[in-house]
Enzyme design. Structure first.
Site, PDB file in Angstrom:
ATOM      1  N   PHE A  62     -17.694  13.433 103.764  1.00 29.04           N
ATOM      2  CA  PHE A  62     -16.329  13.898 103.998  1.00 29.04           C
ATOM      3  C   PHE A  62     -16.010  15.047 103.064  1.00 29.04           C
ATOM      4  O   PHE A  62     -16.744  15.334 102.136  1.00 29.04           O
ATOM      5  CB  PHE A  62     -15.311  12.763 103.837  1.00 29.04           C
ATOM      6  CG  PHE A  62     -15.352  12.051 102.508  1.00 29.04           C
ATOM      7  CD1 PHE A  62     -14.618  12.535 101.435  1.00 29.04           C
ATOM      8  CD2 PHE A  62     -16.109  10.899 102.331  1.00 29.04           C
ATOM      9  CE1 PHE A  62     -14.643  11.882 100.203  1.00 29.04           C
ATOM     10  CE2 PHE A  62     -16.135  10.240 101.119  1.00 29.04           C
ATOM     11  CZ  PHE A  62     -15.403  10.736 100.050  1.00 29.04           C
ATOM     12  N   VAL A  86     -15.737  27.445  94.504  1.00 25.05           N
ATOM     13  CA  VAL A  86     -15.321  28.554  93.657  1.00 25.05           C
ATOM     14  C   VAL A  86     -16.197  29.743  94.031  1.00 25.05           C
ATOM     15  O   VAL A  86     -17.426  29.625  94.073  1.00 25.05           O
ATOM     16  CB  VAL A  86     -15.477  28.224  92.158  1.00 25.05           C
ATOM     17  CG1 VAL A  86     -15.106  29.437  91.305  1.00 25.05           C
ATOM     18  CG2 VAL A  86     -14.613  27.025  91.778  1.00 25.05           C
ATOM     19  N   LEU A 129     -11.794  25.025  88.838  1.00 20.65           N
ATOM     20  CA  LEU A 129     -11.942  23.681  89.389  1.00 20.65           C
ATOM     21  C   LEU A 129     -11.191  22.667  88.541  1.00 20.65           C
ATOM     22  O   LEU A 129     -10.516  21.779  89.065  1.00 20.65           O
ATOM     23  CB  LEU A 129     -13.418  23.297  89.500  1.00 20.65           C
ATOM     24  CG  LEU A 129     -13.700  21.856  89.919  1.00 20.65           C
ATOM     25  CD1 LEU A 129     -13.006  21.507  91.223  1.00 20.65           C
ATOM     26  CD2 LEU A 129     -15.204  21.616  90.028  1.00 20.65           C
ATOM     27  N   TYR A 180     -18.977  16.543  88.395  1.00 17.08           N
ATOM     28  CA  TYR A 180     -17.760  15.730  88.503  1.00 17.08           C
ATOM     29  C   TYR A 180     -17.612  14.639  87.449  1.00 17.08           C
ATOM     30  O   TYR A 180     -16.543  14.059  87.320  1.00 17.08           O
ATOM     31  CB  TYR A 180     -17.664  15.143  89.911  1.00 17.08           C
ATOM     32  CG  TYR A 180     -17.439  16.239  90.934  1.00 17.08           C
ATOM     33  CD1 TYR A 180     -16.194  16.818  91.096  1.00 17.08           C
ATOM     34  CD2 TYR A 180     -18.489  16.714  91.707  1.00 17.08           C
ATOM     35  CE1 TYR A 180     -15.989  17.842  92.006  1.00 17.08           C
ATOM     36  CE2 TYR A 180     -18.303  17.737  92.621  1.00 17.08           C
ATOM     37  CZ  TYR A 180     -17.049  18.295  92.764  1.00 17.08           C
ATOM     38  OH  TYR A 180     -16.856  19.315  93.653  1.00 17.08           O
ATOM     39  N   VAL A 227     -14.205  21.658  98.128  1.00 19.56           N
ATOM     40  CA  VAL A 227     -14.155  22.232  96.781  1.00 19.56           C
ATOM     41  C   VAL A 227     -15.122  23.411  96.705  1.00 19.56           C
ATOM     42  O   VAL A 227     -16.318  23.263  96.976  1.00 19.56           O
ATOM     43  CB  VAL A 227     -14.520  21.178  95.718  1.00 19.56           C
ATOM     44  CG1 VAL A 227     -14.540  21.810  94.330  1.00 19.56           C
ATOM     45  CG2 VAL A 227     -13.541  20.012  95.766  1.00 19.56           C
ATOM     46  N   ARG A 267     -14.458  29.790  84.900  1.00 21.26           N
ATOM     47  CA  ARG A 267     -13.142  30.204  84.419  1.00 21.26           C
ATOM     48  C   ARG A 267     -12.146  29.038  84.440  1.00 21.26           C
ATOM     49  O   ARG A 267     -10.943  29.247  84.311  1.00 21.26           O
ATOM     50  CB  ARG A 267     -12.609  31.364  85.262  1.00 21.26           C
ATOM     51  CG  ARG A 267     -13.545  32.554  85.310  1.00 21.26           C
ATOM     52  CD  ARG A 267     -12.862  33.781  85.864  1.00 21.26           C
ATOM     53  NE  ARG A 267     -13.819  34.817  86.208  1.00 21.26           N
ATOM     54  CZ  ARG A 267     -13.501  36.044  86.615  1.00 21.26           C
ATOM     55  NH1 ARG A 267     -12.215  36.374  86.731  1.00 21.26           N
ATOM     56  NH2 ARG A 267     -14.426  36.936  86.932  1.00 21.26           N
ATOM     57  N   GLY A 268     -12.652  27.824  84.625  1.00 23.36           N
ATOM     58  CA  GLY A 268     -11.788  26.653  84.584  1.00 23.36           C
ATOM     59  C   GLY A 268     -10.957  26.423  85.826  1.00 23.36           C
ATOM     60  O   GLY A 268     -10.020  25.613  85.809  1.00 23.36           O
TER      61      GLY A 268
END
Length: 413
Positions: free
Chosen positions: A413, A85, A95, A124, A83, A92-93
């Protein structure tokens, strides 16, 4: 400016890989061999990116995983990884859009939970993940341990042998399977995991060949494996000050654990042993005559769990004592919310939807934190994260969910 979020095509994968390296502060010039390895062992249907005028600016990938839960059952999990950005496109949304698409697909696929290792804490929880298993790392001051410096091997009839990478690939998988099926929080390891962690598969990072030590019981059965590296530091008085850094240490018996830690503390020139990430209640300090010789240097959250199917997840694990509790679970993503009556005990559980008045009201994030037995219902009530609607219900749930030993995920992981 329109930002497109979607799965990645094979021709776009090198650009996706560049964006991934950028996000993780690695050199953004990909090595063809590494890109080919990533592509060969990934699933493009589960590889997402955000694109700005054709350039990848955010990355997201998931893969199939198995998670061991309390009692030894194994649940299918959606493991989230890679993950990122790009720093030019934060806030900016992106994710949120990638996560929503992945979790929806995981729910439809039949995964009961999603998992991830969180690099940063605040991210998260808003997607329904809760910190479900923590880690600790110790630095062992070898001269202070009180261990016999003349130690030359286990006194229990077992033995320790040095091994090479080929031995590890041969012996390790079966040993780890024995461990992970009894360790809540553990996840499965495929063949590629063993290739990467023994230097057989390229990762794009310099490979330092480690040492490997295998513990065998008196009957010859492999019960433990340690992988470690060592530095080269000497003091002004020509005295060694070397550190052994443990990459992985797995064992299926306390005697194997004890022997491997004593072996690491007995290596000539080693004055400090860094343990790597262990369970927060690891037995290690108490294997030493002076437990204070093991100083905690890291203690943090590690494995995060997101419940996707409350009924399957709650029925999969066992519970410490018999009991019944009605849970009102809020999930703004509408993946696992609802009101459920949980009747549970040491032999398993039944979980059904209900219209009864709730005993506890909680977000799916808190359910994830409680799921493997690490978090306390009473703590969450005190913090205002769980609402106790019936007096005494939190104490009942506390006895149900908590476990004598803490969960542990051995792997990143």
């Amino acid at each position: 400016m329109s930002l497109e979020v979607r799965t990645v095509t094979e021709s776009e994968f090198p650009d996706w890989s560049r964006a991934l390296d950028t996000g993780f502060l690695n050199p953004p010039v990909g090595v063809d061999e590494v890109i080919a390895e990533r592509l060969a062992h990934g699933d493009l249907n589960r590889t997402r990116g955000a694109f700005d005028q054709g350039r990848c600016v955010a990355t997201f990938r998931s893969f199939a995983q198995e998670l061991t839960v309390v009692g030894g059952a194994v649940l299918p999990a959606d493991a989230v990884t890679n993950v990122s950005v790009s720093p030019t496109h934060r806030r900016r949304g992106l994710l949120g859009r990638m996560m929503a698409a992945d979790l929806t697909a995981a729910k439809e696929r039949g995964d009961a939970v999603a998992t991830l290792i969180s690099a940063e804490y605040p991210i998260y929880g808003r997607y329904g993940f809760g910190p479900a298993a923590g880690v600790a790392e110790w630095a062992i001051d070898v001269p202070r341990t009180g261990l016999d410096p003349r130690w030359s091997g286990p006194v229990d009839g077992g033995r320790i042998d040095l091994a090479d990478a080929a031995d590890v690939r041969k012996l390790g998988p079966e040993l780890y399977e024995r461990l992970r099926l009894r360790q809540p929080g553990a996840t499965d390891r495929d063949e590629r995991w063993w290739q990467i962690n023994t230097g057989e598969a390229p990762t794009g990072r310099p490979w330092v060949e480690p040492f490997h030590a295998v513990y065998r019981s008196a009957s010859g059965e492999v019960e433990g494996l340690a992988t470690y590296t060592a530095d080269d530091q000497w003091g002004d008085g020509k005295q060694p000050k070397n550190t052994a850094s443990v990459r992985k240490l797995i064992a299926v018996s306390p005697r194997a654990e004890r022997a491997l830690w004593q072996f690491l503390c007995s290596i000539d020139w080693i004055t400090t042993v860094r343990t790597g990430f262990r369970a927060p209640d690891d037995l290690l300090p108490h294997f030493l005559p002076d437990p204070r010789a093991a100083r905690i240097v890291t203690q943090a959250d590690f494995l995060w769990v997101r419940i996707l199917d409350a009924v399957r997840a709650l029925e999969a694990r066992t519970y410490a004592v018999p009991g019944t509790v009605v849970l009102d679970i809020h999930d703004r993503a509408e993946l696992a919310g609802g009101r459920f009556r949980l009747e549970a005990g040491p032999d398993g559980a039944s979980c059904v939807t209900t219209t009864e008045s709730p005993d506890l009201v909680l977000d799916v994030r808190e359910l994830g934190a409680l799921y493997l037995g690490d978090e306390s219902v009473l703590r969450l009530v005190a913090l205002g994260a769980v609402s106790e609607e019936r007096p005494g219900a939190a104490a009942v749930a506390e006895r149900l969910f908590r476990t004598p030993r803490r969960p542990w995920c051995p792997d990143v992981f």
